[in-house]
Write a protein that holds these residues in place. Sequence first.
Motif, short mmCIF file in Angstrom:
data_model
loop_
_atom_site.label_atom_id
_atom_site.label_comp_id
_atom_site.label_asym_id
_atom_site.label_seq_id
_atom_site.Cartn_x
_atom_site.Cartn_y
_atom_site.Cartn_z
N SER A 20 1.03 -1.14 0.04
CA SER A 20 0.19 0.15 0.15
C SER A 20 1.00 1.35 -0.11
CB SER A 20 -0.81 -0.04 1.43
OG SER A 20 -0.10 0.07 2.48
N MET A 21 0.45 2.26 -0.59
CA MET A 21 0.98 3.84 -0.63
C MET A 21 2.28 3.51 -0.97
SD MET A 21 -0.23 5.44 2.95
CE MET A 21 0.23 3.96 3.95
N SER A 22 2.48 2.65 -2.34
CA SER A 22 3.98 2.79 -2.90
C SER A 22 3.76 3.28 -4.21
CB SER A 22 4.13 1.16 -2.97
OG SER A 22 4.38 0.60 -1.92
N ASP A 23 2.70 4.10 -4.55
CA ASP A 23 2.89 4.73 -5.89
C ASP A 23 2.84 4.19 -6.91
OD1 ASP A 23 2.40 7.23 -7.12
OD2 ASP A 23 4.70 7.52 -7.32
N LEU A 24 2.20 2.88 -6.77
CA LEU A 24 2.47 1.83 -8.02
C LEU A 24 1.02 2.22 -9.00
CD1 LEU A 24 2.52 -1.53 -6.08
CD2 LEU A 24 4.24 -0.10 -7.38
N ASP A 25 1.48 2.18 -10.45
CA ASP A 25 0.70 2.32 -11.47
C ASP A 25 0.42 0.88 -12.22
OD1 ASP A 25 3.13 2.15 -12.63
OD2 ASP A 25 2.72 4.19 -13.89
N GLU A 26 1.29 -0.03 -11.57
CA GLU A 26 1.25 -1.47 -12.45
C GLU A 26 1.49 -2.40 -11.13
OE1 GLU A 26 3.47 -4.00 -15.91
OE2 GLU A 26 3.96 -1.82 -15.52
N VAL A 27 0.88 -3.73 -11.20
CA VAL A 27 1.11 -4.35 -10.16
C VAL A 27 2.13 -5.56 -10.82
CG1 VAL A 27 -0.06 -6.69 -8.85
CG2 VAL A 27 -1.61 -4.59 -9.71
N PRO A 28 3.22 -5.60 -9.71
CA PRO A 28 4.34 -6.43 -10.17
C PRO A 28 3.89 -8.10 -9.88
CG PRO A 28 4.61 -5.48 -8.06
CD PRO A 28 3.37 -4.96 -8.46
#
Length: 383
Positions: A20-28
Amino acid sequence: MPSQKINLRDRLEDNQLDLSMSDLDEVPVRDIAQIKKATSLDLSNNRLTSLGKNFATLTHIVKLDLSKNQLKELPENFGDLVQLKHLDLYSNQITHLPLSLGQLKALRWLDLKNNPLVPKLAEVVGPCLDAQQCQQSARKVVVFLQQMQLQVEEERLRRQQQKKKQQEMKEQAALEKKKEAQQQQQQQKKKKTAKANEKNPNKSENGIKMPLASPGGDSIPVKKDKGHNAAKHKKNSSKQGSGLLVRLLKILFFITFMTVISLFMLYTIDKERFLLLQETVLNLANTTIASLPEPVQKHGKQLIDTVEPIAITCYRHAATFSHQAYVKGEEFYIWFRTDETVQQYMESLRSIWDMLCVKVGETYRTISQQVPIYVEVVKKKLF
């Protein structure tokens, strides 16, 4: 933030992977798939707009938190996450759910608050304000999507059957059209063959020319074929004669039937005129039958012998019924005979009836004159 810069092992605590709150725009997805121990995945408070088709490969996930992202939809194969029990989609942009989500039979928690759901889905989902409501929401959504999936499958099968039926009908129509075309070709071929045989009578049935006798006597006429053709011609003539006889018998039967009906009506209305007309009709019938060939005379007499008793019985029953009706309706009859308007109307009907009788007599005389001529023509064709 690119997924390769995040050390997933540092985010793992027991069986929970917190991204969470990792500034992700794509899931690894690939990196997460390698951590089989992580059965709880937290991807909340990121910038995710989609999960990707390969997200459903994370089949070991039991608890999934996707709240506070920008997801507009879930992948169509989301139902492959068969072990998923807890799903949090709070505060996204989701309007629909994939039908495959109905396969999540283990789902026990579902939160879809603050999503622009379509009205029907929002009604099924419910408010989800506490644990009990979220559990009910999970059950209702799974059942609803299962029913929707069944309906979609039934509609697909129905359309498939309808398409198959239409295709069969098209094939049947094409086959019938082909058969009609073949029949037309065969008919045209027969017509051409018949015309060719009429133009050149020296051809046999299979199209081979028959030899003619030359002045020098080199060619020998084949008498066998002539005899065959004569027998065939005689056979065709017999068939034509049988057809004419059948037609003539039908005409005689129709005339007899109409005569019986007319005589019945006349007997009911005017008995004296009936007796006179009956005698005329019998004379015409006997004269007509006497002019016919012997086989036809035999059938004609049998027909008259059969019809005459039936007609007489009908006339007697009609007379009895008329007498009873007259006795029971005497008062009506008196009024009927004394009313001036009715009498004027009856006078008009009598005039019309007299005219009709004259026309019928003329018709019978015409028939009696034409039938012998027709019979002579038939005799010439038969004999």
